[in-house]
Design an enzyme around this catalytic site. Sequence first.
Site, PDB file in Angstrom:
ATOM      1  N   HIS A  51       0.599  -1.119   0.148  1.00  0.00           N
ATOM      2  CA  HIS A  51       0.191   0.112  -0.397  1.00  0.00           C
ATOM      3  C   HIS A  51       1.193   1.518   0.061  1.00  0.00           C
ATOM      4  O   HIS A  51       2.309   1.254  -0.047  1.00  0.00           O
ATOM      5  CB  HIS A  51      -0.609  -0.165   0.888  1.00  0.00           C
ATOM      6  CG  HIS A  51      -0.591   0.026   2.914  1.00  0.00           C
ATOM      7  ND1 HIS A  51       0.486  -1.019   3.172  1.00  0.00           N
ATOM      8  CD2 HIS A  51      -0.097   1.167   3.638  1.00  0.00           C
ATOM      9  CE1 HIS A  51       0.884  -0.295   4.172  1.00  0.00           C
ATOM     10  NE2 HIS A  51      -0.164   0.841   4.257  1.00  0.00           N
ATOM     11  N   HIS A  53       1.759   3.936   1.757  1.00  0.00           N
ATOM     12  CA  HIS A  53       1.933   5.085   3.277  1.00  0.00           C
ATOM     13  C   HIS A  53       3.503   4.874   3.166  1.00  0.00           C
ATOM     14  O   HIS A  53       4.355   3.766   2.598  1.00  0.00           O
ATOM     15  CB  HIS A  53       1.241   4.188   4.593  1.00  0.00           C
ATOM     16  CG  HIS A  53       0.203   4.355   4.359  1.00  0.00           C
ATOM     17  ND1 HIS A  53      -0.793   3.831   5.310  1.00  0.00           N
ATOM     18  CD2 HIS A  53      -0.229   5.558   4.727  1.00  0.00           C
ATOM     19  CE1 HIS A  53      -1.355   4.023   5.428  1.00  0.00           C
ATOM     20  NE2 HIS A  53      -2.060   5.058   4.937  1.00  0.00           N
ATOM     21  N   ASP A  55       5.372   5.160   5.161  1.00  0.00           N
ATOM     22  CA  ASP A  55       7.024   3.520   6.080  1.00  0.00           C
ATOM     23  C   ASP A  55       6.752   2.726   4.913  1.00  0.00           C
ATOM     24  O   ASP A  55       7.842   1.605   5.597  1.00  0.00           O
ATOM     25  CB  ASP A  55       6.285   3.882   7.268  1.00  0.00           C
ATOM     26  CG  ASP A  55       4.870   3.031   7.162  1.00  0.00           C
ATOM     27  OD1 ASP A  55       4.158   3.643   6.570  1.00  0.00           O
ATOM     28  OD2 ASP A  55       4.173   2.182   7.943  1.00  0.00           O
ATOM     29  N   HIS A  56       5.847   1.764   3.633  1.00  0.00           N
ATOM     30  CA  HIS A  56       6.648   1.258   2.857  1.00  0.00           C
ATOM     31  C   HIS A  56       6.715   1.165   1.481  1.00  0.00           C
ATOM     32  O   HIS A  56       7.154   0.511   1.003  1.00  0.00           O
ATOM     33  CB  HIS A  56       5.139   0.493   2.876  1.00  0.00           C
ATOM     34  CG  HIS A  56       4.158   0.121   4.021  1.00  0.00           C
ATOM     35  ND1 HIS A  56       4.385  -1.051   4.569  1.00  0.00           N
ATOM     36  CD2 HIS A  56       4.008   0.538   5.472  1.00  0.00           C
ATOM     37  CE1 HIS A  56       3.564  -1.061   5.673  1.00  0.00           C
ATOM     38  NE2 HIS A  56       3.565   0.148   5.775  1.00  0.00           N
ATOM     39  N   HIS A 107      -7.511  -0.782   5.642  1.00  0.00           N
ATOM     40  CA  HIS A 107      -6.411  -0.195   5.853  1.00  0.00           C
ATOM     41  C   HIS A 107      -6.869   1.290   4.815  1.00  0.00           C
ATOM     42  O   HIS A 107      -6.164   2.322   5.396  1.00  0.00           O
ATOM     43  CB  HIS A 107      -5.493  -0.403   6.225  1.00  0.00           C
ATOM     44  CG  HIS A 107      -3.823   0.149   6.818  1.00  0.00           C
ATOM     45  ND1 HIS A 107      -4.067   0.632   7.827  1.00  0.00           N
ATOM     46  CD2 HIS A 107      -2.893   0.357   5.946  1.00  0.00           C
ATOM     47  CE1 HIS A 107      -2.482   1.237   8.271  1.00  0.00           C
ATOM     48  NE2 HIS A 107      -2.181   1.564   7.081  1.00  0.00           N
ATOM     49  N   ASP A 129      -0.072  -3.540   6.016  1.00  0.00           N
ATOM     50  CA  ASP A 129      -0.615  -3.309   7.408  1.00  0.00           C
ATOM     51  C   ASP A 129      -2.332  -3.354   7.679  1.00  0.00           C
ATOM     52  O   ASP A 129      -2.912  -3.181   8.218  1.00  0.00           O
ATOM     53  CB  ASP A 129      -0.725  -1.702   7.913  1.00  0.00           C
ATOM     54  CG  ASP A 129       0.782  -0.743   7.593  1.00  0.00           C
ATOM     55  OD1 ASP A 129       1.846  -1.857   8.116  1.00  0.00           O
ATOM     56  OD2 ASP A 129       0.842   0.141   7.170  1.00  0.00           O
ATOM     57  N   HIS A 167       4.479  -4.942  10.528  1.00  0.00           N
ATOM     58  CA  HIS A 167       4.940  -3.521  11.608  1.00  0.00           C
ATOM     59  C   HIS A 167       5.103  -5.068  13.132  1.00  0.00           C
ATOM     60  O   HIS A 167       4.668  -5.888  13.227  1.00  0.00           O
ATOM     61  CB  HIS A 167       3.487  -2.713  11.881  1.00  0.00           C
ATOM     62  CG  HIS A 167       3.755  -2.263  11.380  1.00  0.00           C
ATOM     63  ND1 HIS A 167       4.803  -0.644  11.525  1.00  0.00           N
ATOM     64  CD2 HIS A 167       3.517  -1.500   9.831  1.00  0.00           C
ATOM     65  CE1 HIS A 167       4.867   0.237  10.630  1.00  0.00           C
ATOM     66  NE2 HIS A 167       3.803   0.439  10.051  1.00  0.00           N
TER      67      HIS A 167
HETATM   68 ZN   LIG Z   1       3.627   0.261   8.355  1.00  0.00          ZN
HETATM   69 ZN   LIG Z   2      -0.319   1.708   6.479  1.00  0.00          ZN
END
Ligand SMILES: [Zn+2]
Ligand SMILES: [Zn+2]
Length: 256
Positions: A51, A53, A55-56, A107, A129, A167
Amino acid sequence: MTPLPAFADNYIWLLQHQQQVLAVDPGDGQAVLQWLTNKPGMQLDAILVTHHHADHTGGLADLVHATGAHVYGPALERLPVPHTPVSEGDALAWGPLHWQVLDLPGHTAGHVAYWGQPQAQAPILFCGDTLFSGGCGRLFEGTAAQMLQSLDKLARLAVDTRVCCAHEYTLSNLRFAQAVEPDNARLAAYTLACQTLRAQGTPTLPALLGQELQINPFLRSRQDAVRAAAARHAGTAAKDDAEAFAQLREWKNQFK
Ligand SMILES: [Zn+2]
Ligand SMILES: [Zn+2]
């Protein structure tokens, strides 16, 4: 399979086949490049993204620039680099593996997962996530009904599937799970095992899907005990499965 730690609690999953490396959700490109410098001859040749985001996806540009790796990502989301868009029903070949793509809205609106079955080994799921050990992702773009459907889809996969979550949220998820199901003996035993792992600095992942079905309240929202606890906390009985799931998710959002 290697969970490469990044930021406070992310894992960038890396898979090796001969000299080829596959990376999943590389939020931090430098962490992956550093790992590669310690593995002479290894080539990052493919990247799977679940996805959009940051942090990915934050490491995508660096990694594509440094290695030319091919990026696969959700058809419905924008990524910072050109990629092959994938959605439910697609299959990707990488090394000896075929990855099946699953759509998992909840998410984010276009979140996908990748499920593959290596020869003579347990299947692997990269679920970003959506599913965590003992928990699930927050509902940023989707509804409780969508997330419930997405988790139902994962719950139907082979029980020996190794669940590679993005995570390390396990211990805090399990504190909530124990508040929901204080009498779940398997949950108590699993919590102890995970506390031991974390005390040694060891990841609690990959999780085992069959185990998650026994301990994860978000995969158990139709169980009487879970449903009753969520209703007690919400102060009202849910009228259907999606509302029961929404009560549980809302409880977790406020849980300290
Ligand atoms: Zn994440
Ligand atoms: Zn995420």
